[in-house]
Structures are given as structure tokens and as C-alpha cells.
Enzyme design. Structure first.
Site, short mmCIF file in Angstrom:
data_model
loop_
_atom_site.label_atom_id
_atom_site.label_comp_id
_atom_site.label_asym_id
_atom_site.label_seq_id
_atom_site.Cartn_x
_atom_site.Cartn_y
_atom_site.Cartn_z
N HIS A 201 28.68 12.01 5.31
CA HIS A 201 29.83 11.98 4.41
C HIS A 201 30.19 10.55 4.01
CE1 HIS A 201 31.17 16.25 5.26
NE2 HIS A 201 30.94 16.14 3.98
N ARG A 303 8.27 8.72 4.75
CA ARG A 303 8.23 8.59 6.22
C ARG A 303 8.33 10.00 6.82
NH1 ARG A 303 11.61 3.66 5.17
NH2 ARG A 303 10.68 1.93 6.31
N ARG A 339 2.92 9.07 4.29
CA ARG A 339 2.45 8.43 5.52
C ARG A 339 2.38 9.47 6.62
NH1 ARG A 339 5.81 3.63 8.16
NH2 ARG A 339 7.20 5.29 8.82
N GLU A 427 0.53 -3.46 9.12
CA GLU A 427 1.78 -3.86 9.77
C GLU A 427 1.52 -4.49 11.13
OE1 GLU A 427 4.31 -0.39 9.80
OE2 GLU A 427 2.68 0.93 10.39
N ASN A 450 8.28 -4.68 7.79
CA ASN A 450 9.23 -4.60 8.91
C ASN A 450 8.48 -4.80 10.24
OD1 ASN A 450 10.85 -3.77 6.83
ND2 ASN A 450 10.71 -1.61 7.33
N ASP A 451 7.42 -4.03 10.40
CA ASP A 451 6.64 -4.16 11.63
C ASP A 451 5.76 -5.40 11.60
OD1 ASP A 451 7.33 -2.16 13.52
OD2 ASP A 451 6.58 -0.67 12.10
N CYS A 498 5.68 -1.81 1.29
CA CYS A 498 6.66 -0.73 1.43
C CYS A 498 7.70 -1.02 2.50
CB CYS A 498 5.98 0.61 1.68
SG CYS A 498 5.11 0.65 3.26
#
Ligand code: PEP
Ligand code: MG
Length: 566
Positions: A201, A303, A339, A427, A450-451, A498
Site C-alpha cells: 500500500h 527475476r 533469468r 556478475e 549489483n553482484d 541489468c
């Protein structure tokens, strides 16, 4: 302490960048306000009521629940749009027969009303959590009702959001609709929560109010009311007591960018027409449909593991095909990259059989799970192939956490045997270093910054303390991206990004200059990334990329890119 007193604590030091999930774009800098907490009341009194006291206690409870529902309905009548709908829905939940009945039953057995309310809500919270998805997100609403009813039973004011006297940023563990519906966007200029998901919400209301919003921010609980923070709803960050001049500049930049971005409608290209596909990252069909409302040209990262976080047993091929087909249909005729399960580490799946590990981020996660449990990958690829056939949209498939060319070779062979186009994520630094060899087996690469940042810098991506090390602008990370992009260009195969790096408009231009062929980011970032790219030429992107590659710190890298790209 005044409302704006800057505060520091070891866990929320000045300049700390807390990472969350971006929900609504925009940047705001203001002091924090927090919703009032329900004062401590005895919730677990073990003393049972005498038999003759129980009927009156039942009535007292029903009157309290009904008073809470009436107040919520009145507020619904005075609100508009989604705010009105969610308030009305919460009012209905407050009068739900099942939980009223469960509470009454406890009172009949002797529990005082407060203990009965807590017990009954816990019972439903458990049930909703197990059901997962949208039901799990209603848990916040239930807890909100519980606290309002407990306040009513104790004659206390209803807990809720204070009305600030100047523009403020509302930070909370989670926000219930009754907290957020009817907020004045001139006074509450951004939202950040520790919990919550993109469909909570909080997120729905933030979208309606059009104010920047970040959810699932680790470490946010340590940021007290009064502290100045910078919320970046595009990058999904909350910066604690940032440098004031820099923060104000960031807000002004975001306002200028938003004004320009509003006109961009895709497709992704530099000002001189060099095409770079701007794609969206999604986690389910609902997210795919909402990404379709943006100018995103396709999905660069689906994902899939996020569909099954609350699933106890492996979904059947047919169940998987249903989910994947919905996503493919949302982007019919467009590129969709699915993925395979990136289970493990911070995303364990109950049915993946994770071993106990001291360092799960360095353990059996991603493609490594297929080693001991090959059925999981086979079934998923079969589900994807079935969804492709049913939807008529042929996706690309990619494996996460590839570390060696041999892993890529095995994955590619299996995907091809089902008629799917295989690629892998880059990654792990080892994979970036051997990108050339990996490309002998697969048709595309997608860089998960990110990784890649986590493993290159040996710094936990979840750690707020190490956020400067996991910054994707770290030159060592950019060097590995450059190396991967060069390997792709040499053989004419696509190399996308990505990770969250692609959501940063400035960095997206640098990535383009490095030779990256697609950028996939949270849907909320698509507009800003595409618009920024459209303002700069390929030559400028290349010049910025070259300048960044000469730097030795993330701050210098940003400054070098800014000097060229503005
Ligand atoms: C990444 O690591 O950059 C990535 C896109 O994957 P995830 O964030 O899901 O680990
Ligand atoms: Mg990753």
C-alpha cells in the site's frame, strides 16, 4: 531535541547510503518524521477473565472494532481515488467476520480483549504470510487494525502519522493505508520504509501522491525523527545527513531531469541515433504489466526466483509456464530476458534444498544449485519453453552466477536443446575476465553490476556500512564492465547491463560509451535513463567512458562523467 536537530549514531552515520527498492522516482531532501507508536500496553496478560466477565469483554471488543471501522469509513468518504479505496478496504477488513470471530472465540475462552486481538491477528498474519504475494502484503493492514483496536480498547489516541509543519520525509517500518491515505504531498514529500514491497500500500499511495518512494530499506530503523535525509526514488537510496549543498543540488537536478524526462517516449537512443535498448527489470506478471505503461522496449531481467519466495514445494512445469506466459504476453512482440532461478544467499527458496553455509553469498546459489539438483533447472527451462510456445513470444534465457566457461557451455547446451536462446549473467569477476571464452558458448551476456560490485570489492551488497565499496561507479567494477563489453563487440554479440547501475542516468551513458548494447532497470527508472541518453551523443558517451576508466575512485569517476555529460 528540535525536529531538525542533526543526529548521529554509529549505525546511521552521516553520509551513510542505505539501499532499498526504488518505487517512485524523484529526489527529496528533508527532515524525517515517523508515525506515532502505540504506547506499551499489556498485550500478553496471562490472567484469564472470570466466566461472568467474558460476555461484557466481548461486547467491549466489538464496540472498539466497530469504532475503528467507522472512523476509517469516514476518512474514506473524505478521501479520493486509490486513497479512498484502500481506506474503505481497511475498514472492511476491520469488520471481517473471520477475524472478529477468532477474537471473540478467544475472549469466550477467557482471554482479555487485548490478548485476544493480538492472538487472533497473529493467527491471520501467519496464514496470510504463508499464502504469500498480495495476501502477504495485507499483513501490514491487519497489524494496523490490531494497533488501532488496542488503542481504542485502552482509551488511547489512534496511532498514526503526525502532521508536520514543514516539508518532511515519512520514514517507517511499514505504512498502513490508514497512515498514508490522505497525506498532503506538499508536507510529506517522500516516503521510505524498512519493509514493504513494490506492490504494498505504501507503494500504491506513493504513486498516487506522485512522491518519491523507496521500500525495503535496510538500516532505516536506525534513522530517527528529525534527522535530515536525501531520498532518491530512482536509485532506491536513502542518504543519512548528506552534505547539504550537494543534497540540494541533487534535488534541483532531479527536478530538471523530471521536467525533461516527462517528454521522452522511447525507443532508447543517443541524440545522434545510436540505439541502446532501454528495458525494464520485473519480478512477476503484475510488474511486467505496469512496466508496459512506461516506454520500456522490453524486459531485460525477469527475476523468476522472486515469484517463488513463499512457495514450499517446487512449482510444476505447468504452474511455471502459466506465470512466464503472462509476463511474455505483457510484452508481446518485444524482447524478454528470463533469468533462471537465482536462489540462495539473500533469496533462499524453500524447495531449493540450500545447504547450511557460513557464507551463503559465496555458496551454492544461482546456477550452482543445478549441480546437485539438475531437475530444478530442467523443469524451469521446460516451463519457459512451454510459455514461449503458448504466448508466441520467444524469450532469451540466462543463467545467474556463472563463474566458468564450462558452466556457460552446459547451460547453453541445455537451453538450446529446448529451442531457447541462451545467455549468461556476468556478475562474478572470473566471468568478466573470461568473457571472450564464455561468448564462444552463448548468444548474449548481461552484466549484473549489483553482484559484480559485491564480488569485485569483496563487500556485502546488503551492508549499508560498505555501500561506498559496492558503488557501481567503483573504477574496478567499471573496468570489468568495459572488458565484458569489448568481448561482446569483438564477436558482435549483445552485452546488456541489468544491475542497478543501469538505473543511474549518468552511469547509463557511460555504460553506453563502454559499448553496452542494452540497459535494463527498475521500471521507475526507465523514463529518466532514456531521456538522459537522448540528450547526449555517442561521442560524448565514449569520451565520458574513457575519462571514467582513467580514474581511481568512485567519486572521481562520477565527477569525470559529469564533466563530459553535464
Ligand atoms: C545483479 O547482481 O546486478 C543482478 C541484476 O541480479 P540480482 O540483483 O537479482 O542479484
Ligand atoms: Mg545478481
Amino acid at each position: 531535541m528540535t525536529a531538525t536537530t542533526p543526529l548521529t549514531s554509529p549505525s546511521a552515520a552521516s553520509g551513510t547510503v542505505l539501499q532499498g527498492v526504488p518505487v517512485v522516482t524523484g529526489v527529496q531532501y528533508a527532515p524525517v518524521i515517523r508515525p506515532g507508536k502505540l504506547p506499551d500496553v499489556d498485550r500478553e496478560s496471562t490472567k484469564d477473565l472470570a466466566e461472568e466477565e467474558r460476555p461484557a469483554e466481548g461486547e467491549r471488543f466489538n464496540a472498539a472494532a466497530s469504532a475503528v471501522a467507522t472512523r476509517l469509513r469516514e476518512r474514506a468518504a473524505h478521501a479520493t481515488g486509490v486513497a479512498s479505496e484502500v481506506l474503505a478496504a481497511t475498514a472492511t477488513l476491520a469488520q471481517d467476520r473471520a477475524w472478529l470471530g477468532a477474537t471473540e472465540k478467544r475472549i469466550k475462552e477467557g482471554a482479555p480483549a487485548v490478548r485476544a486481538v493480538v492472538g487472533a491477528v497473529d493467527q491471520f498474519v501467519d496464514m496470510f504470510t504463508k499464502m504469500g504475494g498480495l495476501m502477504a502484503e495485507r499483513v501490514t493492514d491487519l497489524r494496523d487494525i490490531r494497533d488501532r483496536v488496542i488503542a481504542e480498547l485502552n482509551g488511547l489516541p489512534e496511532p498514526g502519522v503526525p502532521v508536520p509543519d514543514k516539508p518532511s520525509i515519512l520514514c517507517a517500518e511499514d505504512l498502513a493505508p490508514a497512515d498514508t491515505a490522505g497525506l498532503d504531498p506538499k508536507l510529506v514529500v517522500a516516503l521510505a520504509t524498512t519493509l514493504g514491497g513494490p506492490t504494498s500500500h505504501t507503494a500504491i499511495i506513493a504513486r498516487q501522491l506522485g512522491i518519491p518512494c523507496v521500500v525495503a530499506v535496510a538500516g532505516l530503523d536506525d534513522v530517527p525523527a528529525g534527522m535530515m535525509v536525501l531520498v532518491d526514488g530512482t536509485r532506491g537510496t536513502v542518504t543519512v545527513t548528506p552534505d547539504e549543498a550537494a543534497a540540494r543540488e541533487a534535488v534541483a537536478d532531479a527536478e530538471r531531469a523530471a521536467a525533461q524526462a516527462a517528454n521522452w517516449s522511447g525507443p532508447g537512443a543517443t541524440s545522434d541515433g545510436h540505439a541502446v535498448a532501454v528495458l525494464a527489470n520485473v519480478q512477476d506478471a503484475a510488474a511486467a504489466r505496469s512496466a508496459r505503461e512506461t516506454p520500456a522496449e522490453g524486459i531485460g531481467l525477469f527475476r523468476t526466483e522472486l515469484c517463488f519466495l513463499n512457495t514450499d514445494t517446487e512449482p510444476t512445469v505447468e504452474e511455471q509456464a502459466d506465470i512466464y506466459a503472462e509476463v511474455l504476453e505483457a510484452f508481446a512482440g518485444c524482447k524478454v530476458v528470463i533469468r533462471t532461478l537465482d536462489a540462495g544467499s539473500d533469496k533462499p527458496l524453500k524447495f531449493a534444498g540450500h545447504p547450511d553455509e557460513a557464507n551463503p553469498a559465496l555458496g551454492v546459489r544461482g546456477i550452482r544449485i543445478a549441480e546437485n539438483n539438475p531437475g530444478l533447472l530442467t523443469h524451469q527451462l521446460e516451463g519457459i519453453a512451454a510459455a514461449a510456445e503458448r504466448s508466441g513470444n520467444q524469450p532469451w534465457v540466462m543463467a545467474p552466477m556463472i563463474a566458468t566457461p564450462q558452466e556457460a557451455e552446459r547451460f547453453a547446451a541445455q537451453a538450446r536443446s529446448l529451442g531457447l536462446t541462451p545467455g549468461v549473467m556476468i556478475e562474478v569477476p572470473a566471468a568478466a575476465l573470461l568473457a571472450e571464452q564464455i561468448l564462444e558458448h552463448v548468444d548474449f551476456l548481461s552484466i549484473g553490476t549489483n553482484d559484480l560490485a559485491q564480488y569485485t570489492m569483496a563487500a556485502d551488497r546488503m551492508s549499508a556500512e560498505l555501500a561506498t565499496l559496492t558503488d557501481p561507479w567503483q573504477p574496478a567494477v567499471v573496468q570489468l564492465v568495459a572488458m565484458t563489453a569489448r568481448a561482446g563487440a569483438a564477436v558482435g554479440k549483445p552485452v546488456g547491463v541489468c544491475g542497478e547501475a543501469a538505473a543511474d542516468p549518468l552511469l547509463a551513458c557511460v555504460l553506453t560509451g563502454l559499448g553496452v548494447t542494452s540497459l535494463s532497470a527498475a521500471a521507475a527508472a526507465v523514463q529518466n535513463v532514456g531521456a538522459k541518453l537522448a540528450q547526449v551523443s555517442l561521442a560524448q558517451c565514449r569520451e565520458a567512458a574513457e575519462a571514467v576508466l582513467k580514474t581511481s575512485s568512485a567519486a572521481d569517476a562520477r565527477a569525470a562523467a559529469l564533466a563530459v555529460l553535464g
